[in-house]
Motif scaffolding. Sequence first.
Motif, PDB file in Angstrom:
ATOM      1  N   CYS A 216      -0.074   4.160  -0.259  1.00  0.00           N
ATOM      2  CA  CYS A 216      -0.784   5.197   0.492  1.00  0.00           C
ATOM      3  C   CYS A 216      -0.418   5.178   1.964  1.00  0.00           C
ATOM      4  O   CYS A 216      -0.678   6.144   2.683  1.00  0.00           O
TER       5      CYS A 216
ATOM      6  N   VAL B 137     -17.322   9.412 -12.721  1.00  0.00           N
ATOM      7  CA  VAL B 137     -17.043   9.431 -11.284  1.00  0.00           C
ATOM      8  C   VAL B 137     -17.583  10.691 -10.593  1.00  0.00           C
ATOM      9  O   VAL B 137     -17.725  11.749 -11.211  1.00  0.00           O
TER      10      VAL B 137
ATOM     11  N   LEU C  95       0.415  -6.283   1.496  1.00  0.00           N
ATOM     12  CA  LEU C  95      -0.951  -6.787   1.624  1.00  0.00           C
ATOM     13  C   LEU C  95      -1.053  -8.255   1.254  1.00  0.00           C
ATOM     14  O   LEU C  95      -1.955  -8.953   1.663  1.00  0.00           O
TER      15      LEU C  95
ATOM     16  N   SER D 262      -8.611   3.437  -4.572  1.00  0.00           N
ATOM     17  CA  SER D 262      -9.810   2.615  -4.749  1.00  0.00           C
ATOM     18  C   SER D 262     -10.401   2.807  -6.141  1.00  0.00           C
ATOM     19  O   SER D 262     -10.960   1.871  -6.715  1.00  0.00           O
ATOM     20  N   HIS D 263     -10.253   3.996  -6.710  1.00  0.00           N
ATOM     21  CA  HIS D 263     -10.639   4.188  -8.112  1.00  0.00           C
ATOM     22  C   HIS D 263      -9.745   3.345  -9.026  1.00  0.00           C
ATOM     23  O   HIS D 263     -10.228   2.678  -9.943  1.00  0.00           O
TER      24      HIS D 263
ATOM     25  N   TYR E 178      -8.077   0.661  -8.379  1.00  0.00           N
ATOM     26  CA  TYR E 178      -8.359  -0.761  -8.211  1.00  0.00           C
ATOM     27  C   TYR E 178      -9.643  -1.150  -8.954  1.00  0.00           C
ATOM     28  O   TYR E 178      -9.683  -2.146  -9.685  1.00  0.00           O
TER      29      TYR E 178
ATOM     30  N   ARG F 225     -17.951  -5.712 -17.935  1.00  0.00           N
ATOM     31  CA  ARG F 225     -18.261  -4.836 -16.816  1.00  0.00           C
ATOM     32  C   ARG F 225     -18.066  -3.398 -17.262  1.00  0.00           C
ATOM     33  O   ARG F 225     -17.161  -3.107 -18.046  1.00  0.00           O
TER      34      ARG F 225
ATOM     35  N   SER G  95       0.839  -1.189   0.000  1.00  0.00           N
ATOM     36  CA  SER G  95       0.000   0.000   0.000  1.00  0.00           C
ATOM     37  C   SER G  95       0.882   1.249   0.000  1.00  0.00           C
ATOM     38  O   SER G  95       1.360   1.665   1.054  1.00  0.00           O
TER      39      SER G  95
END
Lengths: 445, 445
Positions: free
Chosen positions: A44, A319, A62, A296-297, A299, A314, A42
Amino acid sequence: MTRKIVVVGGGAAGMGAAGGAKAVDPQCAVTVYTGFDDVAYSPCGIPYVHGKEIDSFERLFLASKQAYVDAGIDVRYNADVTRVDVNRKVVEVAGQGEVPWDTLVLATGFNYADPGVPGGDLGGLYYVKNIREAMEWDKVLDTVRSAVVVEASPLGVEMVTALAHRGIETHLVDPSPWPMSEIADPDIMAPVEESWSELGVTTHFNTTLKAFRGDGQVRAVQTSDGEINADLAVICTHKEPNNALGVAAGLNIGSTGGFIVDERMATSAPGVFAAGDCTEIPNGLTGVPLQGLTGSHAYAQGKTAGINAAGGSRAYSAVYVPWGTAAGKWIIGGASLGETTATALGIPYVVGSAEGISRARYYPGVKPVKVKLLAEPGSLRLLGAQMVGGEGIKERADFLAVAIKFGLTLHDLAHMENVYSPAIGALNEPIVVAAQSGIDGLRKG
Amino acid sequence: MTRKIVVVGGGAAGMGAAGGAKAVDPQCAVTVYTGFDDVAYSPCGIPYVHGKEIDSFERLFLASKQAYVDAGIDVRYNADVTRVDVNRKVVEVAGQGEVPWDTLVLATGFNYADPGVPGGDLGGLYYVKNIREAMEWDKVLDTVRSAVVVEASPLGVEMVTALAHRGIETHLVDPSPWPMSEIADPDIMAPVEESWSELGVTTHFNTTLKAFRGDGQVRAVQTSDGEINADLAVICTHKEPNNALGVAAGLNIGSTGGFIVDERMATSAPGVFAAGDCTEIPNGLTGVPLQGLTGSHAYAQGKTAGINAAGGSRAYSAVYVPWGTAAGKWIIGGASLGETTATALGIPYVVGSAEGISRARYYPGVKPVKVKLLAEPGSLRLLGAQMVGGEGIKERADFLAVAIKFGLTLHDLAHMENVYSPAIGALNEPIVVAAQSGIDGLRKG
C-alpha cells in the motif's frame, strides 16, 4: 504429533495467518510459500514512494526475514504452489514436489482484471504490486513525461495523485462518470477532481479504453474519446480474486469469484481455510458479498484463518467496511453504503450532511470536514457514511462503521457528545451536525 | 401573546439557549443579559493567543453583534442581573429595574475557586476568563520574565504550555502528584510532563500554595516547598458553579453546587431552566454528578434549555464526557473513567492498553497514539478510555464515549474494522490492539 500448516501467499493475509497459527500453537510447523522475493512489506505504500512522499522503498519493509525465522515461521521465497489436493492433503510446489499439510490457508490474493484490449503485451504497462518491480518502475518514472492511469479504482486514485506530485503529465481514463464510483459519491469526489485539476491532471471520465498503441513500447492510449500520448500506462483495474488453485481443487466460489468461507474463514473443503483478497465476505447490512477489501481486512481475516487452522477458535464477522485514503489534496473515506451504492441496490435512504471543520475555526491547521450520513427511512438507523476533508477522516470512518454495525440512529449521533478544544476539535462535531440536519430535513420534507 | 424569554449569561450556554429558543419559536422575545462587553467569542482560545499559536484576539470572535440583532436576539451588554424572583417571574437588572419573563434560562457559568491564601488582592494575579481583560494581560506578558501557574487543571495545563511557548520562565504549582489528576492517569500525563521539561517548565507537584508575596504587585509565590519568584500568577483553580443568583432565588443545588436539572434542563422552579457550568449533570455510567464540563457540553445544554424554554421539546442525556486538549507537545484525551477515578469511586476494572501509531510507520507525520481502555470485569463492558498521542485523539475520544454509552465491550472493539491507508491510518488501529491486549491479559492473568 506436530501440526503441519501450509500457507499459500505471503501478503497481509498469509503472514497474518502464519502469526495467528503460531500464537495459538507455538509447536505447530508453519510453512509459507510465496512466489516473490519478499514478505512483510507494505504494498500500500508503493504509490507514496512513487509520489516522493516517502523517500525510499526500504522504508516499506516492516520486518526482516530473520524476524520470521526467529518466530519459527518457515517462509519459502520464489516458491510457487502449482496444485492443491484437498483429498490427499498435499500441495505441489514448483520444483520441489508434494508437501503434506494438516491444515491449509489459501491467501493467494488478487490479479488485476485484464484490460482486454489490443496492445496489452507492450512494454510500459505497469501493474503496481510487487515491491522489487516497483523499484525498477520507479527508475522508469524519472524518464516518463506523460502517463495514463487506467481506471479510477482506489489504487488508480492514489497513482494519479502520486504521478501528478512527481510532476508527470498525468491522464486518468475511466468508464464511469466520476472516480471510485463503486465506493464514493460524486459530491465526495468533486473536491478531489478539483485538486487534481490544480495539479495539472487531465481526467477522461465516461471514457472507454480501446487499445494500447506503440512499437514494442507503449506510445499512446486509444480511448472512446480519442488518443492520449503516453510513455507509461498504469493499469489499476478491478482486483479479481486469484482463485485458480482453489477452483482447480474444487473449492466453492461465490458471485465475486472469491472463495466462500464461514465465520472461521473455513472454505468448503475440510481443513482448508482462505483469507484476504481471494475470499469474499458479506456486507453486514446488505448481505452482499464483497471482495478486494483493505489490507487491514486481509490481515484480520488471515489471523482468524491461522488461529482456526492451528486448532484455536476465532470468528470473523460480516463487514461494514470503513475505508479511506489520501486523494489529491484531500482525504476521502466512509463506511458501508453511499448514495450511489444504496441506489444501485434499491435500498431506500434519507440523507443528512454537513460541511464542518476539524479544529476551532481560528486555529492554525483547521481543515474542512464534510460528512454525509445515510439512514434507513423511519428508523433512521445508520446505513452508511461518506466523507471528504483534511483530517480525522479515518478515525470517523472507523467509528461510523461501528455505529452502523451496532444499529445506531441519526438521533443517537445527533445527541452524541464531542470534544471541543481549539487545537483539536471544533465546537460542533461535523457528524453531529450531519445527523441533526438529516433529522431536520425530515421535519421540513 | 409573545413569549418573553430572559437568558442570564452570554457564554456558550446562554447563546446556545438564545439560538435554541429562536429556532423553536421565531416570534418569541429573547433577551440575553451579560455583565461583559461581548458575547460570542471563544474563551477556550485565549491560552493559544497568549502562546502565540493564534496571532490575534480578534480571531476568537465568532459572530458580530449585528449578527444577533439580525437573528432577533436582544443582547444587553454590561448588564448585571442582580436578583431573580421565581414567584413574580422577574429579574432585576442593575440600574434598569425589574424585567418580566415567561421562562428564564440561567447560564451564569463559573467562578474560579478562591485560592484562599494571603496576598490574593495583589496585582499580577490573572484569572483567565474575559477576552477584554485577556487582551490587557497579553500586553503584560511581554514584560513578564517568570510566572507561576496555580493548579494543573485543564486550563492550567494549557496555560503552562502557552507561557512556555512564549518563552516565559514557567512554574506549575499543584497539590496533586501529577497534572489533571482528577481526570487523567499518571501514565497519560508522563509524556506531557516530559515535554514541559524540554520547554524549560519547572513543575512543583505535591505542593500546596501558601501565599502570594509582593508590594502591591506579586513578586513571589510561597508554597509548602519554598518560594518561587514570579511577576505573574495565573490562577487556574477549580471552576465553581456561579450559583449565587439561583441559590438566592431558592433553586435546588446538588453536591457540586451546580443547579439540579431534569433532562429538559429545567430547574426546581417552574419555568426556570439552567445550562452550562452553573449546572450539574450525572455521569451516565456512575450517576455521579459532574460540573464544569466543556464548551460543547455547555452549548448543547444551552440549546436544550432554550428549546424547552420556548415551548419545544428536547432531552439532554447523562454524559460520558469525551475530553481532550493539547498539552506540551502532545494531545491528551479520553472518556468517562480513568484508573484514578475508577479507583477513587471503588469501581472494579480491567485494563487493556497499546502504544500504537497514527499512520503507517513509514509515512511522514506518523505520531504515537497510546490508548488505554478500562472495562468492567466479567462483561468487559467499556468503562473508560485514556489516551495520549500526536493526532486523532479527539475523534477517538468522541467514538469511545459513544462506545461506553451504548455498552460496547472489549470484544466488540477487538473485532472492529479499521481503515488502513498509509497516509492516514496504520494497519493496526490502537483501539483494537488495546482491546485485544485487555482480553489477552485476562487469559494470562
